[in-house]
Design an enzyme around this catalytic site. Structure first.
Site, short mmCIF file in Angstrom:
data_model
loop_
_atom_site.label_atom_id
_atom_site.label_comp_id
_atom_site.label_asym_id
_atom_site.label_seq_id
_atom_site.Cartn_x
_atom_site.Cartn_y
_atom_site.Cartn_z
N GLU A 55 0.78 -1.20 -0.04
CA GLU A 55 -0.17 -0.01 0.02
C GLU A 55 0.63 1.12 0.03
OE1 GLU A 55 -2.12 -2.53 3.23
OE2 GLU A 55 0.21 -2.61 2.15
N CYS A 78 -2.51 -3.36 7.29
CA CYS A 78 -2.32 -3.57 8.57
C CYS A 78 -2.60 -2.35 9.35
CB CYS A 78 -0.68 -3.93 8.67
SG CYS A 78 0.37 -2.56 8.17
#
Length: 372
Positions: A55, A78
């Protein structure tokens, strides 16, 4: 104009294709795509543990174009501090308007990623191409939830199911194209496992010399430390020292000689058969950040893993050869089967041709269901 669901699946497929790059173990393979106005403005994957997550890579490549865009990521971002900061923080800072995730994060880390993003005003959708996304991280899911590595059992065999002649010779049952294919399996593994019988019979190097890639860590199950200090698998390796997993009270001189040769010795309990307990051995291997474990035999080790239900994937490299010798080494020497109904059934069977040989891949059925 394409429906939103179709667009989401299209860009998720791009993220999935990107995710398989890199060597992130013990972290999972993850891919990410940033899309604004129907155009890809950033794409990334997780290259290696300790480096930026997919990401963050995609967001950095998108730059200011990430504001108001949609982020497609194969696994839920996460929400915890590990080797890198939480991806949820980076997503909020970048001004992403919408996040589409393939599957949930199976790790028992700090929960609440989805809630945190929604609280920041970001629209979140989870479950696009979920099964494909889960398949991508099945090794990571096994390791993070059980502590055990994902085990691929690879065996080169004749048509009549023999992996070596009666004296133990096995070079070479399959062709060079098949051996190159097997080395590609090694290059994808964190470690490769053999029993001490294979070490004594073949003295394998267990490297990836036939293909580009990183040599996996070498592991041998050796109850009484019969591995010679001169064994090729003890040679220095960038992935770490060879592991020799043994039983209690090993011979001291043998232990000292193996340590002097560079091996790391790991003691585990014995199983009912008097050899090292295979589940305890796998737990010890998994504790050393081995997520993908390739087991290359021999027959007794293969039988023990199959009997214990510890094989996740089976790869048989089948040569068009017949030994026709009942005393030749069988591909698995384990439990007693008194009727066909007691045989281990396989699922998801695929067969491909590699040179003159065939490669069969399958999943053992466990309690009526394959895989996890």
């Amino acid at each position: 104009m394409a429906r939103a669901t179709d667009r989401d699946e299209h860009f998720m497929r791009m993220a999935l294709a990107c995710a398989v790059r890199g060597r992130p173990s013990p972290n999972p393979h993850v891919g990410a795509v940033v899309v604004r106005g129907g155009r890809v403005v950033g794409i990334g994957h997780h290259e290696r543990a300790g480096l930026a997550h997919a990401e963050v890579v995609a967001l950095e490549r998108a730059g200011s174009r990430a504001r108001g865009a949609t982020l497609y990521v194969t696994m839920e971002p996460c929400n915890h501090f590990g080797r890198t900061p939480p991806c949820t923080d980076a997503i909020v800072r970048a001004g992403i308007a919408r996040v589409v995730a393939g599957c949930e994060d199976p790790a028992p880390h700090v929960p609440g990623a989805t809630q945190k993003l929604r609280a920041a005003g970001i629209e979140v959708r989870v479950g696009v191409l979920r099964e494909r996304a889960r398949a991508l991280i099945e090794d990571f899911a096994r390791h993070i939830t059980t502590g055990l590595p994902w085990v691929t059992l690879k065996l080169a065999t004749t048509l009549d199911g023999r992996i070596a002649a009666r004296g133990g010779a096995s070079r070479w049952i399959t062709s060079e194209p098949a051996r190159r294919w097997a080395h590609r399996l090694r290059a994808r593994a964190d470690a490769v496992l053999v029993g001490v019988g294979t070490v004594l019979a073949d003295d394998p190097a267990l490297d990836v010399r036939l293909v580009p890639g990183v040599d996996p860590r070498r592991v041998v199950l050796d109850t009484r430390l019969r591995t010679p200090p001169t064994a090729r698998l003890l040679a220095p390796c960038a992935s770490g020292p060879a592991l020799v997993v043994h039983g209690p009270d090993p011979p001291r001189r043998r232990a000292a000689a193996l340590r002097a040769a560079g091996a790391e010795l790991v003691e585990v309990p014995l199983g009912p058969d008097g050899h090292v307990d295979v589940r305890a051995a796998l737990a010890a291997i998994g504790a050393r950040d081995v997520v993908r474990l390739l087991c290359e035999g021999g027959g007794r080790l293969a039988g023990a893993l199959l009997d214990a239900g510890l094989v996740d994937e089976l790869v048989l490299m089948i040569a068009p050869v017949l030994f026709g010798d009942e005393r030749a080494v069988p591909l698995a020497a384990g439990r007693t089967v008194r009727s066909p109904a007691q045989g281990l059934r396989l699922d998801a069977v695929r067969v491909r041709r590699v040179g003159p040989d065939w490669v069969l891949t399958a999943r053992p059925l466990r309690g009526g269901a394959p895989g996890l």
